[in-house]
Write a protein that holds these residues in place. Structure first.
Motif, PDB file in Angstrom:
ATOM      1  N   GLU A 136      12.838   8.295  -7.137  1.00 30.31           N
ATOM      2  CA  GLU A 136      13.142   7.278  -6.128  1.00 30.31           C
ATOM      3  C   GLU A 136      14.464   6.560  -6.405  1.00 30.31           C
ATOM      4  O   GLU A 136      14.802   5.604  -5.715  1.00 30.31           O
ATOM      5  CB  GLU A 136      11.998   6.279  -6.046  1.00 30.31           C
ATOM      6  CG  GLU A 136      10.729   6.938  -5.516  1.00 30.31           C
ATOM      7  CD  GLU A 136       9.606   5.966  -5.324  1.00 30.31           C
ATOM      8  OE1 GLU A 136       9.461   5.035  -6.157  1.00 30.31           O
ATOM      9  OE2 GLU A 136       8.873   6.126  -4.344  1.00 30.31           O
ATOM     10  N   ARG A 143      10.662  -2.812  -4.919  1.00 27.31           N
ATOM     11  CA  ARG A 143       9.488  -2.726  -4.042  1.00 27.31           C
ATOM     12  C   ARG A 143       8.988  -4.099  -3.600  1.00 27.31           C
ATOM     13  O   ARG A 143       8.040  -4.179  -2.848  1.00 27.31           O
ATOM     14  CB  ARG A 143       8.366  -1.974  -4.747  1.00 27.31           C
ATOM     15  CG  ARG A 143       8.719  -0.534  -5.019  1.00 27.31           C
ATOM     16  CD  ARG A 143       7.496   0.253  -5.448  1.00 27.31           C
ATOM     17  NE  ARG A 143       7.806   1.643  -5.589  1.00 27.31           N
ATOM     18  CZ  ARG A 143       7.869   2.511  -4.584  1.00 27.31           C
ATOM     19  NH1 ARG A 143       7.669   2.107  -3.359  1.00 27.31           N
ATOM     20  NH2 ARG A 143       8.164   3.764  -4.814  1.00 27.31           N
ATOM     21  N   TRP A 144       9.613  -5.149  -4.074  1.00 31.25           N
ATOM     22  CA  TRP A 144       9.164  -6.497  -3.761  1.00 31.25           C
ATOM     23  C   TRP A 144      10.340  -7.351  -3.301  1.00 31.25           C
ATOM     24  O   TRP A 144      11.483  -7.095  -3.637  1.00 31.25           O
ATOM     25  CB  TRP A 144       8.525  -7.131  -4.999  1.00 31.25           C
ATOM     26  CG  TRP A 144       9.506  -7.299  -6.126  1.00 31.25           C
ATOM     27  CD1 TRP A 144      10.282  -8.390  -6.380  1.00 31.25           C
ATOM     28  CD2 TRP A 144       9.871  -6.335  -7.120  1.00 31.25           C
ATOM     29  NE1 TRP A 144      11.101  -8.177  -7.457  1.00 31.25           N
ATOM     30  CE2 TRP A 144      10.864  -6.919  -7.944  1.00 31.25           C
ATOM     31  CE3 TRP A 144       9.465  -5.032  -7.399  1.00 31.25           C
ATOM     32  CZ2 TRP A 144      11.440  -6.242  -9.009  1.00 31.25           C
ATOM     33  CZ3 TRP A 144      10.049  -4.374  -8.479  1.00 31.25           C
ATOM     34  CH2 TRP A 144      11.016  -4.982  -9.262  1.00 31.25           C
ATOM     35  N   ALA A 175      12.938  -6.503  -0.371  1.00 31.49           N
ATOM     36  CA  ALA A 175      12.591  -5.223  -0.975  1.00 31.49           C
ATOM     37  C   ALA A 175      13.466  -4.155  -0.334  1.00 31.49           C
ATOM     38  O   ALA A 175      13.915  -4.302   0.802  1.00 31.49           O
ATOM     39  CB  ALA A 175      11.111  -4.925  -0.732  1.00 31.49           C
TER      40      ALA A 175
END
Length: 172
Positions: free
Chosen positions: A46, A68-69, A76
């Protein structure tokens, strides 16, 4: 980048064996980098870590991040990490080639990409505006990054598709 220097530079995904060369690039540029983070990013599907090679040596590198946050005002998403080029190869299109390759890779993964920069890094801000990055917000800390001088800039760009490099050396 001239036609001669364009032919002489190759950009490719990094592998674990490139980490010592990346460290040499950092040292030549007078920059500190936590190479544990680079080692972790190289095999991560990723994220992307790239190296630029010329004359049989690694002369630059760059990476991406996936957060991711959301962290305060920083959303994100996929982020461009920094670019480092050895001093002898600066201003010859290496940073542009590394950025274009990362943008192309991200275009297949996200509709929008982000970038963090120190507000004082005018060269980086100008480079990224060439790809449509625009300022979103300024803050002293963005995704845990504290900025020398106290101000960081969060930039964003939409990714309509692969950007590549035009015949004129810039993004198309």
């Amino acid at each position: 980048m001239t036609a001669d220097s364009a032919a002489a530079v190759t950009v490719r995904p990094a592998h674990e064996g490139d980490v010592p060369a990346i460290e040499e690039v950092q040292e030549a540029a007078g920059r500190a980098e936590l190479l544990d983070g680079v080692r972790a990013a190289v095999p991560d599907p990723e994220r992307l870590v790239l190296v630029a090679e010329a004359e049989g040596a690694v002369i630059g590198w760059a990476k991406t991040h996936l957060f991711r946050w959301t962290d305060g005002v920083a959303p994100a998403g996929h982020y461009l990490g920094g670019v480092t080029v050895t001093p002898a190869w600066r201003r010859r299109g290496v940073g542009t080639a590394l950025t274009a390759t990362r943008m192309d890779w991200l275009a297949g993964r996200a509709a929008r990409v982000f970038y963090l920069a120190n507000a004082r890094n005018t060269a980086s801000l100008a480079l990224h505006r060439r790809w449509g990055f625009h300022e979103v917000v300024r803050a002293p800390v963005l995704h845990g990054v504290r900025f020398a001088g106290g101000v960081g800039v969060l930039l964003a760009a939409d990714l309509p598709g692969p950007c590549g490099i035009s015949a004129g050396g810039g993004p198309r």
